[in-house]
Write an enzyme that holds these catalytic residues in place. Sequence first.
Site, PDB file in Angstrom:
ATOM      1  N   LYS A  22       5.385   3.493  -4.948  1.00 10.77           N
ATOM      2  CA  LYS A  22       5.996   2.128  -5.274  1.00 10.77           C
ATOM      3  C   LYS A  22       7.257   1.706  -6.409  1.00 10.77           C
ATOM      4  O   LYS A  22       7.332   0.692  -5.848  1.00 10.77           O
ATOM      5  CB  LYS A  22       4.307   1.194  -5.361  1.00 10.77           C
ATOM      6  CG  LYS A  22       3.274   1.780  -4.569  1.00 10.77           C
ATOM      7  CD  LYS A  22       1.838   0.974  -5.120  1.00 10.77           C
ATOM      8  CE  LYS A  22       1.104   1.431  -5.975  1.00 10.77           C
ATOM      9  NZ  LYS A  22       0.651   2.600  -6.087  1.00 10.77           N
ATOM     10  N   ARG A  67      -6.084  -4.098  -5.947  1.00 12.31           N
ATOM     11  CA  ARG A  67      -6.060  -2.996  -5.884  1.00 12.31           C
ATOM     12  C   ARG A  67      -8.124  -2.916  -5.423  1.00 12.31           C
ATOM     13  O   ARG A  67      -8.396  -1.712  -6.030  1.00 12.31           O
ATOM     14  CB  ARG A  67      -6.415  -1.747  -7.368  1.00 12.31           C
ATOM     15  CG  ARG A  67      -5.085  -0.889  -6.823  1.00 12.31           C
ATOM     16  CD  ARG A  67      -5.394  -0.473  -8.495  1.00 12.31           C
ATOM     17  NE  ARG A  67      -4.678   0.848  -8.697  1.00 12.31           N
ATOM     18  CZ  ARG A  67      -2.997   0.848  -8.823  1.00 12.31           C
ATOM     19  NH1 ARG A  67      -2.428  -0.408  -9.309  1.00 12.31           N
ATOM     20  NH2 ARG A  67      -2.766   2.379  -9.177  1.00 12.31           N
ATOM     21  N   ARG A 124       5.704  13.872 -12.464  1.00 10.07           N
ATOM     22  CA  ARG A 124       6.135  13.093 -13.280  1.00 10.07           C
ATOM     23  C   ARG A 124       5.781  12.974 -14.730  1.00 10.07           C
ATOM     24  O   ARG A 124       6.145  12.036 -15.528  1.00 10.07           O
ATOM     25  CB  ARG A 124       5.309  11.534 -12.244  1.00 10.07           C
ATOM     26  CG  ARG A 124       5.501  10.406 -13.462  1.00 10.07           C
ATOM     27  CD  ARG A 124       5.671   8.812 -12.170  1.00 10.07           C
ATOM     28  NE  ARG A 124       3.618   8.395 -12.135  1.00 10.07           N
ATOM     29  CZ  ARG A 124       3.239   7.565 -11.408  1.00 10.07           C
ATOM     30  NH1 ARG A 124       4.101   7.054 -11.278  1.00 10.07           N
ATOM     31  NH2 ARG A 124       1.392   7.147 -11.476  1.00 10.07           N
ATOM     32  N   ARG A 180       3.194  10.101 -18.951  1.00  8.24           N
ATOM     33  CA  ARG A 180       2.674   8.887 -18.839  1.00  8.24           C
ATOM     34  C   ARG A 180       1.106   9.557 -19.109  1.00  8.24           C
ATOM     35  O   ARG A 180       1.233  11.019 -18.446  1.00  8.24           O
ATOM     36  CB  ARG A 180       2.178   8.724 -17.895  1.00  8.24           C
ATOM     37  CG  ARG A 180       3.298   7.242 -17.857  1.00  8.24           C
ATOM     38  CD  ARG A 180       3.500   6.561 -15.891  1.00  8.24           C
ATOM     39  NE  ARG A 180       2.035   5.897 -15.511  1.00  8.24           N
ATOM     40  CZ  ARG A 180       1.429   5.622 -14.416  1.00  8.24           C
ATOM     41  NH1 ARG A 180       3.075   5.390 -13.432  1.00  8.24           N
ATOM     42  NH2 ARG A 180       0.393   5.660 -13.746  1.00  8.24           N
ATOM     43  N   ARG A 224      -7.845   9.150 -10.070  1.00  4.29           N
ATOM     44  CA  ARG A 224      -7.625   8.077  -9.487  1.00  4.29           C
ATOM     45  C   ARG A 224      -7.374   8.221  -8.590  1.00  4.29           C
ATOM     46  O   ARG A 224      -7.040   6.757  -7.531  1.00  4.29           O
ATOM     47  CB  ARG A 224      -6.201   7.698 -10.219  1.00  4.29           C
ATOM     48  CG  ARG A 224      -5.595   7.291 -11.744  1.00  4.29           C
ATOM     49  CD  ARG A 224      -4.832   7.773 -12.357  1.00  4.29           C
ATOM     50  NE  ARG A 224      -3.594   7.532 -11.964  1.00  4.29           N
ATOM     51  CZ  ARG A 224      -2.547   8.445 -12.130  1.00  4.29           C
ATOM     52  NH1 ARG A 224      -2.090   9.245 -12.782  1.00  4.29           N
ATOM     53  NH2 ARG A 224      -1.391   7.503 -11.725  1.00  4.29           N
TER      54      ARG A 224
HETATM   55  P1  ADP Z   1      -0.323   4.559  -9.757  1.00  6.49           P
HETATM   56  O1  ADP Z   1       0.448   5.457 -10.434  1.00  6.49           O
HETATM   57  O2  ADP Z   1      -1.727   4.911 -10.436  1.00  6.49           O
HETATM   58  O3  ADP Z   1      -0.527   3.218  -9.019  1.00  6.49           O
HETATM   59  P2  ADP Z   1      -0.397   2.423 -11.917  1.00  6.49           P
HETATM   60  O4  ADP Z   1       1.500   2.125 -12.768  1.00  6.49           O
HETATM   61  O5  ADP Z   1       0.002   1.020 -10.553  1.00  6.49           O
HETATM   62  O6  ADP Z   1      -0.101   3.350 -11.101  1.00  6.49           O
HETATM   63  O7  ADP Z   1      -1.032   1.557 -12.921  1.00  6.49           O
HETATM   64  C1  ADP Z   1      -1.924   2.681 -14.110  1.00  6.49           C
HETATM   65  C2  ADP Z   1      -3.204   2.248 -13.958  1.00  6.49           C
HETATM   66  O8  ADP Z   1      -3.589   0.790 -14.652  1.00  6.49           O
HETATM   67  C3  ADP Z   1      -4.363   1.915 -12.817  1.00  6.49           C
HETATM   68  O9  ADP Z   1      -4.937   3.348 -13.184  1.00  6.49           O
HETATM   69  C4  ADP Z   1      -5.735   1.684 -13.721  1.00  6.49           C
HETATM   70  O10 ADP Z   1      -6.209   1.451 -14.693  1.00  6.49           O
HETATM   71  C5  ADP Z   1      -4.521   0.340 -13.933  1.00  6.49           C
HETATM   72  N1  ADP Z   1      -4.356  -0.513 -12.759  1.00  6.49           N
HETATM   73  C6  ADP Z   1      -2.782  -0.542 -12.274  1.00  6.49           C
HETATM   74  N2  ADP Z   1      -3.110  -1.847 -12.162  1.00  6.49           N
HETATM   75  C7  ADP Z   1      -4.626  -2.564 -11.634  1.00  6.49           C
HETATM   76  C8  ADP Z   1      -5.719  -3.435 -11.164  1.00  6.49           C
HETATM   77  N3  ADP Z   1      -5.202  -3.569 -10.162  1.00  6.49           N
HETATM   78  N4  ADP Z   1      -6.798  -3.443 -11.314  1.00  6.49           N
HETATM   79  C9  ADP Z   1      -7.330  -2.143 -11.890  1.00  6.49           C
HETATM   80  N5  ADP Z   1      -6.769  -1.913 -12.922  1.00  6.49           N
HETATM   81  C10 ADP Z   1      -5.399  -1.461 -12.476  1.00  6.49           C
END
Ligand code: ADP
Length: 190
Positions: free
Chosen positions: A16, A91, A130, A136, A148
């Site tokens: 994404k 989400r 990654r 990360r 996740r």
């Molecule tokens: P991923 O690679 O898991 O898609 P992101 O960078 O989008 O990672 O998000 C990292 C973390 O931030 C998620 O695992 C979650 O804990 C938190 N997070 C991100 N977006 C949301 C959301 N819309 N609602 C709740 N938690 C979120």
Amino acid sequence: MSGKNVILFGPPGAGKGTQAAKLRDLLNVPHISTGEMFRYHMKNNTELGQTAKTYTDKGQLVPDAITIAMVKDRLSRDDINAGFLLDGFPRSVPQAEALDTILNATNVSINHVVNISIQDDEIRTRLAKRAAIEGRADDADPKVIQNRINTYKNQSEPCLGYYRPQGLVRDIDGIGSIDQVFDRIKKIFN
Ligand code: ADP
């Protein structure tokens, strides 16, 4: 060109963020990534960041109330008038409902939910890679990765059931090179 109010959707590791950067340049709209917003707060050790960390470290969603308030605040800026690219939000179904409430207040609606899909084993491979490159914390631990994936299945994937009946979901195969996947996404906007 069709509307530019876009949600980028997909499991962790679907690409994404990578595709968002390219799509932002194509559409010339702000890229709003809740993951990046949380990482910014964690890096700067703000109160929000400290709270978020207790959830992201475990592979759990940050509670809806916190996330929704943060996004609502971001969407109140007028740089979104010509469109926006939401990455990582909504989400959960409550987040999707809250987003509609926020947008409806100003007569805005979503045009496309770009759903990038990849299989579980590919998710694990990509996140491990990654972790090695970006370091990360939430990518490094297999238990956190599995959480996740589970969180995605249980809480995030149901958003598709919210948007599909509205005819908004555009399914994109996330397997292939970055440019191959982007070519598929571009077609939506031709
Ligand atoms: P991923 O690679 O898991 O898609 P992101 O960078 O989008 O990672 O998000 C990292 C973390 O931030 C998620 O695992 C979650 O804990 C938190 N997070 C991100 N977006 C949301 C959301 N819309 N609602 C709740 N938690 C979120």
